[in-house]
Design a protein around this motif. Structure first.
Motif, mmCIF file in Angstrom:
data_model
loop_
_atom_site.group_PDB
_atom_site.id
_atom_site.type_symbol
_atom_site.label_atom_id
_atom_site.label_comp_id
_atom_site.label_asym_id
_atom_site.label_seq_id
_atom_site.Cartn_x
_atom_site.Cartn_y
_atom_site.Cartn_z
ATOM 1 N N GLY A 1 57.696 79.606 61.684
ATOM 2 C CA GLY A 1 58.700 79.576 60.676
ATOM 3 C C GLY A 1 60.032 80.122 61.114
ATOM 4 O O GLY A 1 61.004 80.699 60.308
ATOM 5 N N PHE A 2 60.406 80.113 62.570
ATOM 6 C CA PHE A 2 61.596 80.822 62.778
ATOM 7 C C PHE A 2 62.454 79.663 63.415
ATOM 8 O O PHE A 2 61.878 78.577 63.793
ATOM 9 N N GLY A 3 63.546 80.058 63.734
ATOM 10 C CA GLY A 3 64.581 79.298 64.381
ATOM 11 C C GLY A 3 64.710 79.216 65.910
ATOM 12 O O GLY A 3 65.166 78.580 66.606
ATOM 13 N N TYR A 4 64.118 80.369 66.105
ATOM 14 C CA TYR A 4 63.884 80.679 67.958
ATOM 15 C C TYR A 4 62.659 81.414 68.057
ATOM 16 O O TYR A 4 62.276 82.256 67.451
ATOM 17 N N VAL A 5 62.287 81.339 69.266
ATOM 18 C CA VAL A 5 61.394 82.428 69.986
ATOM 19 C C VAL A 5 62.074 83.163 71.008
ATOM 20 O O VAL A 5 62.899 82.778 71.928
ATOM 21 N N LYS B 1 68.604 76.076 76.581
ATOM 22 C CA LYS B 1 70.038 75.724 76.216
ATOM 23 C C LYS B 1 70.091 75.151 74.824
ATOM 24 O O LYS B 1 71.259 75.134 74.471
ATOM 25 N N ALA B 2 69.144 74.523 74.479
ATOM 26 C CA ALA B 2 69.371 73.920 72.800
ATOM 27 C C ALA B 2 69.244 75.215 71.908
ATOM 28 O O ALA B 2 69.313 74.974 70.736
ATOM 29 N N GLY B 3 68.890 76.554 72.265
ATOM 30 C CA GLY B 3 69.026 77.591 71.528
ATOM 31 C C GLY B 3 67.793 77.764 70.764
ATOM 32 O O GLY B 3 67.486 78.802 70.029
ATOM 33 N N LYS B 4 66.663 77.125 71.243
ATOM 34 C CA LYS B 4 65.317 77.369 70.495
ATOM 35 C C LYS B 4 64.510 78.230 71.348
ATOM 36 O O LYS B 4 63.584 78.978 70.660
ATOM 37 N N ILE B 5 64.763 78.769 72.490
ATOM 38 C CA ILE B 5 64.213 79.697 73.135
ATOM 39 C C ILE B 5 65.244 80.817 73.653
ATOM 40 O O ILE B 5 66.413 80.361 74.320
ATOM 41 N N ASP C 1 65.619 89.413 63.898
ATOM 42 C CA ASP C 1 66.296 89.542 65.183
ATOM 43 C C ASP C 1 65.986 91.138 65.704
ATOM 44 O O ASP C 1 66.442 91.467 66.691
ATOM 45 N N GLN C 2 65.310 91.972 64.990
ATOM 46 C CA GLN C 2 64.756 93.220 65.611
ATOM 47 C C GLN C 2 63.423 93.279 65.916
ATOM 48 O O GLN C 2 62.995 94.240 66.493
ATOM 49 N N ILE C 3 62.720 91.958 65.925
ATOM 50 C CA ILE C 3 61.308 91.856 66.593
ATOM 51 C C ILE C 3 61.211 90.934 67.554
ATOM 52 O O ILE C 3 61.787 89.709 67.488
ATOM 53 N N PHE C 4 60.648 90.962 68.850
ATOM 54 C CA PHE C 4 60.564 90.061 69.929
ATOM 55 C C PHE C 4 59.369 89.421 69.879
ATOM 56 O O PHE C 4 58.228 90.047 69.831
ATOM 57 N N ILE C 5 59.296 87.999 69.699
ATOM 58 C CA ILE C 5 58.175 87.154 69.448
ATOM 59 C C ILE C 5 57.950 86.508 70.953
ATOM 60 O O ILE C 5 58.949 85.695 71.368
ATOM 61 N N THR C 6 56.725 86.526 71.348
ATOM 62 C CA THR C 6 56.455 85.628 72.639
ATOM 63 C C THR C 6 55.312 84.775 72.069
ATOM 64 O O THR C 6 54.561 85.026 71.497
ATOM 65 N N THR D 1 56.174 69.459 76.326
ATOM 66 C CA THR D 1 56.436 70.582 76.289
ATOM 67 C C THR D 1 57.563 70.815 75.194
ATOM 68 O O THR D 1 57.727 71.825 74.269
ATOM 69 N N LEU D 2 58.515 69.947 75.157
ATOM 70 C CA LEU D 2 59.537 69.812 73.894
ATOM 71 C C LEU D 2 58.987 69.912 72.595
ATOM 72 O O LEU D 2 59.598 70.336 71.676
ATOM 73 N N LYS D 3 57.845 68.885 72.273
ATOM 74 C CA LYS D 3 57.165 68.636 71.238
ATOM 75 C C LYS D 3 56.483 70.057 70.999
ATOM 76 O O LYS D 3 56.249 70.569 69.824
ATOM 77 N N ALA D 4 55.929 70.869 71.569
ATOM 78 C CA ALA D 4 55.181 72.006 71.682
ATOM 79 C C ALA D 4 56.175 73.047 71.228
ATOM 80 O O ALA D 4 55.822 73.833 70.212
ATOM 81 N N VAL D 5 57.138 73.158 71.838
ATOM 82 C CA VAL D 5 58.338 74.215 71.218
ATOM 83 C C VAL D 5 58.680 73.932 69.790
ATOM 84 O O VAL D 5 58.625 74.900 68.924
#
Length: 258
Positions: free
Chosen positions: A83-87, A114-118, A53-58, A71-75
């Motif tokens: 290996g992350f729970g979100y980007v 909205k689903a918390g993945k991004i 949570d201290q690193i910003f990943i794009t 797109t949903l599949k790509a996410v």
């Protein structure tokens, strides 16, 4: 979002650069599906020992995957590779897929948010025309527009539009792929730092978020040593005058895509 990030384009083995960056204060890494190194970025983050949570990943979705379902599949695939729970930030890589697919892709990214993945949704290589079509469709404004931007290609109409509408402008290729032998930049560097550091500092003082790239750990570190000096107003004016518009671009720069 940290005001300086590490770009990892065309770096098939980006783990050493990422580890050097994280060790020396970077907290922002800019990847993309097209770069094929999301897994390496994720591994570097884990090896760094720094809390996620201290690193910003794009990352970014490339044109060939545009469309709602793809797109949903790509996410999901990006999250698996990292290996992350979100980007933290997910961008549409460019507008070249056409209006219909651009908007489908953007809608899908908003649903993934909205689903918390991004955490944040943005775009890349978008002109005001592309940004306005998002507004016309009734979607929320992108948080970020990432474009090629450096002293020779300043994208002034895009920057003006983004600043007016509260969109952060990230600058990719801020080092002009090493083509920094311009006399104005060299002369400014002699007073302070290296030409590369002048280019990064110019981005920061222009209100941009630069994403300097290097595969060499020592250069990764040097590119971030830009917070202990300022370019004078006189030298900023000289550098500002180097703009050649779109002719100054050194990458694909698809901002005029239909």
């Amino acid at each position: 979002m940290p005001v300086l990030g590490l770009g990892v384009y065309q770096n098939d083995d980006c783990e050493p650069a990422c580890l050097a960056a994280l060790k020396h204060g970077y907290r922002h890494i800019d990847s993309a599906r097209m770069y094929r190194n999301e897994a390496q970025v994720g591994e570097a983050v884990r090896k760094s020992g720094i809390p996620r949570d201290q690193i910003f990943i794009t990352t970014k979705i490339y044109d060939t995957e545009h469309g709602y379902n793809s797109t949903l599949k790509a996410v999901d695939d990006s999250l698996k590779k990292f290996g992350f729970g979100y980007v933290d930030l997910y961008l549409i890589h460019s507008p070249t897929s056409g209006k219909t697919k651009r908007l489908e892709t953007y809608r899908a990214l908003l649903d993934a948010k909205k689903a918390g993945k991004i955490k944040t949704v943005g775009v890349s290589n978008y002109s005001p025309k592309h940004l306005e079509e998002i507004q016309a469709a009734g979607f929320e404004t992108p948080a970020v527009n990432q474009v090629e931007l450096h002293p020779f290609c300043q994208q002034k109409p895009i920057v003006e539009y983004c600043k007016k509408n509260g969109i952060v402008v990230q600058a990719y290729t801020p080092l002009v792929r090493g083509k920094l032998d311009n006399p104005v930049i060299v002369e400014t560097a002699e007073k302070n730092k290296t030409p590369a550091q002048i280019a990064v500092r110019w981005s920061l003082q222009s209100g941009l978020v630069p994403l300097p790239k290097s595969s060499q750990p020592e250069r990764v570190v040097a590119n971030a040593e830009v917070f202990d000096f300022e370019i004078s107003p006189e030298d900023m004016t000289k550098i500002d005058a180097l703009d050649r518009g779109k002719e100054g671009a050194v990458t694909w720069n698809p901002v005029d895509a239909e």
